[in-house]
Scaffold this motif. Structure first.
Motif, PDB file in Angstrom:
ATOM      1  N   ILE A 177       0.870  -1.177   0.000  1.00 61.97           N
ATOM      2  CA  ILE A 177       0.000   0.000   0.000  1.00 61.97           C
ATOM      3  C   ILE A 177       0.904   1.223   0.000  1.00 61.97           C
ATOM      4  CG2 ILE A 177      -1.759   1.293   1.246  1.00 61.97           C
ATOM      5  CD1 ILE A 177      -2.705  -1.314   2.489  1.00 61.97           C
ATOM      6  N   LEU A 178       0.753   2.047  -1.003  1.00 66.76           N
ATOM      7  CA  LEU A 178       1.617   3.211  -1.152  1.00 66.76           C
ATOM      8  C   LEU A 178       1.520   4.102   0.086  1.00 66.76           C
ATOM      9  CD1 LEU A 178       3.538   4.569  -3.155  1.00 66.76           C
ATOM     10  CD2 LEU A 178       1.587   5.882  -4.024  1.00 66.76           C
ATOM     11  N   GLY A 179       2.661   4.415   0.648  1.00 66.06           N
ATOM     12  CA  GLY A 179       2.718   5.272   1.828  1.00 66.06           C
ATOM     13  C   GLY A 179       2.564   4.531   3.135  1.00 66.06           C
ATOM     14  N   LYS A 180       2.272   3.220   3.082  1.00 66.42           N
ATOM     15  CA  LYS A 180       2.063   2.464   4.327  1.00 66.42           C
ATOM     16  C   LYS A 180       2.999   1.262   4.475  1.00 66.42           C
ATOM     17  CE  LYS A 180      -2.724   3.784   5.203  1.00 66.42           C
ATOM     18  NZ  LYS A 180      -4.088   3.305   5.542  1.00 66.42           N
ATOM     19  N   GLY A 181       3.516   0.742   3.374  1.00 69.14           N
ATOM     20  CA  GLY A 181       4.469  -0.350   3.514  1.00 69.14           C
ATOM     21  C   GLY A 181       4.253  -1.479   2.530  1.00 69.14           C
ATOM     22  N   THR A 182       5.162  -2.462   2.597  1.00 70.47           N
ATOM     23  CA  THR A 182       5.175  -3.584   1.669  1.00 70.47           C
ATOM     24  C   THR A 182       5.393  -4.885   2.424  1.00 70.47           C
ATOM     25  OG1 THR A 182       6.089  -2.153  -0.063  1.00 70.47           O
ATOM     26  CG2 THR A 182       6.313  -4.532  -0.393  1.00 70.47           C
ATOM     27  N   ARG A 183       4.780  -5.947   1.917  1.00 65.70           N
ATOM     28  CA  ARG A 183       4.923  -7.272   2.520  1.00 65.70           C
ATOM     29  C   ARG A 183       5.282  -8.299   1.434  1.00 65.70           C
ATOM     30  NH1 ARG A 183       2.743 -10.729   6.657  1.00 65.70           N
ATOM     31  NH2 ARG A 183       2.133 -12.768   5.833  1.00 65.70           N
ATOM     32  N   PHE A 184       6.395  -9.010   1.647  1.00 66.63           N
ATOM     33  CA  PHE A 184       6.786 -10.115   0.783  1.00 66.63           C
ATOM     34  C   PHE A 184       6.552 -11.419   1.541  1.00 66.63           C
ATOM     35  CE2 PHE A 184       9.163  -6.596  -1.010  1.00 66.63           C
ATOM     36  CZ  PHE A 184       9.034  -6.813  -2.374  1.00 66.63           C
ATOM     37  N   GLU A 185       5.936 -12.371   0.877  1.00 72.20           N
ATOM     38  CA  GLU A 185       5.622 -13.656   1.520  1.00 72.20           C
ATOM     39  C   GLU A 185       6.175 -14.792   0.659  1.00 72.20           C
ATOM     40  OE1 GLU A 185       1.855 -15.736   3.802  1.00 72.20           O
ATOM     41  OE2 GLU A 185       1.468 -14.330   2.180  1.00 72.20           O
ATOM     42  N   ILE A 186       6.955 -15.653   1.287  1.00 74.96           N
ATOM     43  CA  ILE A 186       7.595 -16.771   0.595  1.00 74.96           C
ATOM     44  C   ILE A 186       7.066 -18.086   1.149  1.00 74.96           C
ATOM     45  CG2 ILE A 186       9.801 -17.957   0.211  1.00 74.96           C
ATOM     46  CD1 ILE A 186      11.136 -15.218   0.531  1.00 74.96           C
ATOM     47  N   HIS A 187       6.866 -19.057   0.266  1.00 71.22           N
ATOM     48  CA  HIS A 187       6.512 -20.410   0.673  1.00 71.22           C
ATOM     49  C   HIS A 187       7.514 -21.382   0.074  1.00 71.22           C
ATOM     50  CE1 HIS A 187       2.558 -18.430   1.345  1.00 71.22           C
ATOM     51  NE2 HIS A 187       2.546 -19.240   2.388  1.00 71.22           N
ATOM     52  N   LEU A 188       8.101 -22.224   0.924  1.00 68.36           N
ATOM     53  CA  LEU A 188       9.089 -23.206   0.485  1.00 68.36           C
ATOM     54  C   LEU A 188       8.663 -24.598   0.930  1.00 68.36           C
ATOM     55  CD1 LEU A 188      12.368 -21.345   1.558  1.00 68.36           C
ATOM     56  CD2 LEU A 188      11.424 -21.488  -0.744  1.00 68.36           C
ATOM     57  N   PRO A 189       9.057 -25.631   0.180  1.00 67.22           N
ATOM     58  CA  PRO A 189       8.794 -27.000   0.647  1.00 67.22           C
ATOM     59  C   PRO A 189       9.445 -27.214   2.007  1.00 67.22           C
ATOM     60  CG  PRO A 189       9.550 -27.005  -1.637  1.00 67.22           C
ATOM     61  CD  PRO A 189       9.748 -25.605  -1.123  1.00 67.22           C
ATOM     62  N   LEU A 190       8.714 -27.814   2.929  1.00 64.57           N
ATOM     63  CA  LEU A 190       9.237 -28.046   4.278  1.00 64.57           C
ATOM     64  C   LEU A 190       9.881 -29.422   4.341  1.00 64.57           C
ATOM     65  CD1 LEU A 190       9.614 -27.231   7.215  1.00 64.57           C
ATOM     66  CD2 LEU A 190       7.331 -28.133   7.690  1.00 64.57           C
ATOM     67  N   ARG A 191      11.199 -29.437   4.444  1.00 61.61           N
ATOM     68  CA  ARG A 191      11.939 -30.687   4.569  1.00 61.61           C
ATOM     69  C   ARG A 191      12.730 -30.636   5.870  1.00 61.61           C
ATOM     70  NH1 ARG A 191      15.476 -31.281  -0.445  1.00 61.61           N
ATOM     71  NH2 ARG A 191      15.907 -33.304   0.481  1.00 61.61           N
ATOM     72  N   ILE A 192      12.488 -31.613   6.718  1.00 60.18           N
ATOM     73  CA  ILE A 192      13.080 -31.637   8.046  1.00 60.18           C
ATOM     74  C   ILE A 192      14.171 -32.702   8.096  1.00 60.18           C
ATOM     75  CG2 ILE A 192      12.592 -31.905  10.513  1.00 60.18           C
ATOM     76  CD1 ILE A 192       9.674 -31.228   9.867  1.00 60.18           C
ATOM     77  N   PRO A 193      15.323 -32.418   8.718  1.00 57.75           N
ATOM     78  CA  PRO A 193      16.384 -33.419   8.825  1.00 57.75           C
ATOM     79  C   PRO A 193      15.880 -34.729   9.436  1.00 57.75           C
ATOM     80  CG  PRO A 193      17.181 -31.283   9.537  1.00 57.75           C
ATOM     81  CD  PRO A 193      15.702 -31.129   9.303  1.00 57.75           C
ATOM     82  N   ASP A 194      16.418 -35.825   8.942  1.00 58.19           N
ATOM     83  CA  ASP A 194      16.058 -37.182   9.377  1.00 58.19           C
ATOM     84  C   ASP A 194      14.673 -37.588   8.926  1.00 58.19           C
ATOM     85  OD1 ASP A 194      17.674 -36.505  12.518  1.00 58.19           O
ATOM     86  OD2 ASP A 194      18.511 -37.419  10.715  1.00 58.19           O
ATOM     87  N   GLN A 195      14.068 -36.794   8.048  1.00 62.90           N
ATOM     88  CA  GLN A 195      12.783 -37.161   7.452  1.00 62.90           C
ATOM     89  C   GLN A 195      12.933 -37.061   5.944  1.00 62.90           C
ATOM     90  OE1 GLN A 195       9.404 -35.077   8.947  1.00 62.90           O
ATOM     91  NE2 GLN A 195       9.919 -35.389  11.092  1.00 62.90           N
ATOM     92  N   SER A 196      12.702 -38.157   5.244  1.00 59.50           N
ATOM     93  CA  SER A 196      12.935 -38.193   3.805  1.00 59.50           C
ATOM     94  C   SER A 196      11.802 -37.560   3.015  1.00 59.50           C
ATOM     95  CB  SER A 196      13.108 -39.642   3.340  1.00 59.50           C
ATOM     96  OG  SER A 196      11.962 -40.408   3.659  1.00 59.50           O
ATOM     97  N   SER A 197      10.619 -37.436   3.615  1.00 57.29           N
ATOM     98  CA  SER A 197       9.471 -36.924   2.863  1.00 57.29           C
ATOM     99  C   SER A 197       9.453 -35.415   2.857  1.00 57.29           C
ATOM    100  CB  SER A 197       8.165 -37.442   3.472  1.00 57.29           C
ATOM    101  OG  SER A 197       8.045 -36.991   4.803  1.00 57.29           O
ATOM    102  N   VAL A 198       8.814 -34.869   1.836  1.00 53.45           N
ATOM    103  CA  VAL A 198       8.588 -33.418   1.743  1.00 53.45           C
ATOM    104  C   VAL A 198       7.180 -33.139   2.217  1.00 53.45           C
ATOM    105  CG1 VAL A 198       8.447 -31.447   0.201  1.00 53.45           C
ATOM    106  CG2 VAL A 198      10.163 -33.218  -0.209  1.00 53.45           C
ATOM    107  N   VAL A 199       7.054 -32.237   3.197  1.00 53.95           N
ATOM    108  CA  VAL A 199       5.725 -31.909   3.725  1.00 53.95           C
ATOM    109  C   VAL A 199       5.088 -30.873   2.823  1.00 53.95           C
ATOM    110  CG1 VAL A 199       4.482 -31.015   5.696  1.00 53.95           C
ATOM    111  CG2 VAL A 199       6.537 -32.377   6.050  1.00 53.95           C
TER     112      VAL A 199
END
Length: 312
Positions: free
Chosen positions: A290-312
């Motif tokens: 919104i001009l004059g009020k700010g900006t928001r960037f949002e990222i989504h990545l595959p969640l991969r946790i160590p010791d877990q072979s599957s992608v959440v």
């Protein structure tokens, strides 16, 4: 088919490559069924051999491509080193001295000549920097190496890096990592760091003194991204005019902002690289402003946790 169905001869027959045997006397239905089974087995075995040969050839090709990629990456690293240290650094004294002489020759043709040299040197330096930025982006995405990444530790390092400028400009930065976010995720630490560093640096650059930068890490429940690792970087700065929102990730695109005084630091490459790196990690990025009020960037990545072979 054999009349010798004693154990010794049966064992010898199998050792010689037999798949099945029928002892006399036999019935025709049994013989036909066993023969069909033997044919099916033989065909399957032949198909497996063919597929194994094809797979072996494919693995050889993949290995050759990997060697070629490694060679290309090494070549690009060499080019980067040449451009950065043996060419770009040579321009620094040219720019400095030409500016000094331009300001001290007392006008006339000499001042004009040094001004031309200074201007051309600065433009060449910027061109080389753009080339270097693009080449570094290519080597980082092609040479992606995944490992366990400490999210909280990485964010803390970025905050420390920017601590001076935040304090100098009276700005605040809040880091909110929700409890269900794991201690570590599997990703490429160089790309992941560059993504966050670029977004946070961008937020600082476009937020006036006394502003606030908010970084939020969470497990997304957003439609289309449920279960993914989410990161948002939000500021209360100048914002982006609505007509330019769809163009902010374009290469070398610079949002026109009236009254923006730090234009010398704007190259138009930062957000372009962010989207490139996010894509390399298999993720997506969105922007709202919104001009004059700010900006928001949002990222989504595959969640991969160590010791877990599957992608959440």
């Amino acid at each position: 088919m054999t009349a010798l169905d004693d154990p010794e001869n049966v064992e010898r027959a199998f050792e010689m490559g037999a798949f099945e045997y029928v002892a006399k006397p036999y019935d025709s239905l049994s013989l036909i069924a066993r023969t069909k089974a033997a044919i099916r087995f033989s065909r399957t075995r032949m198909e497996l051999k063919q597929k194994n040969r094809a797979l072996s050839e494919l693995l050889k090709e993949v290995e050759a491509q990997k060697d070629m990629l490694d060679e290309n990456l090494n070549y690009m690293d060499t080019l980067i080193d040449i451009l950065d240290h043996k060419i770009k650094n040579k321009l620094v004294p040219v720019i400095s001295y030409s500016e000094t002489f331009m300001n001290n020759v007392g006008g006339g043709n000499a001042e004009y000549a040094f001004g031309v040299i200074n201007s051309a040197s600065i433009q060449l330096n910027e061109t080389i920097e753009d080339i270097l930025t693009d080449m570094r982006a290519r080597t980082r995405t092609l040479g992606k190496k995944e490992r366990d990444v400490d999210i909280r530790g990485l964010l803390s390092g970025i905050v420390q890096k920017n601590a001076y400028i935040l304090r100098d400009r009276g700005m605040q930065m809040s880091i909110d990592v929700e409890e269900d976010v794991p201690e570590e995720i599997i990703t490429d630490i160089t790309l992941f760091y560059d993504i966050l560093d670029n977004l946070i640096s961008n937020a600082i650059k476009y937020t006036e003194e006394g502003g606030i930068i908010r970084v939020h890490c969470y497990i997304s429940d957003k439609e289309g991204h449920a279960g993914e690792f989410g990161i948002s970087v939000e500021d209360n700065g100048m914002g982006i005019p609505s007509e330019y929102i769809d163009r902010v990730f374009e290469k070398e695109f610079i949002v026109p902002l009236d009254g923006y005084v730090r234009k010398e630091n704007r190259t138009g490459m930062g957000l372009y690289l962010v989207r490139k790196f996010v894509s390399a990690l298999g993720g997506s990025i969105e922007v709202s402003s919104i001009l004059g009020k700010g900006t928001r960037f949002e990222i989504h990545l595959p969640l991969r946790i160590p010791d877990q072979s599957s992608v959440v």
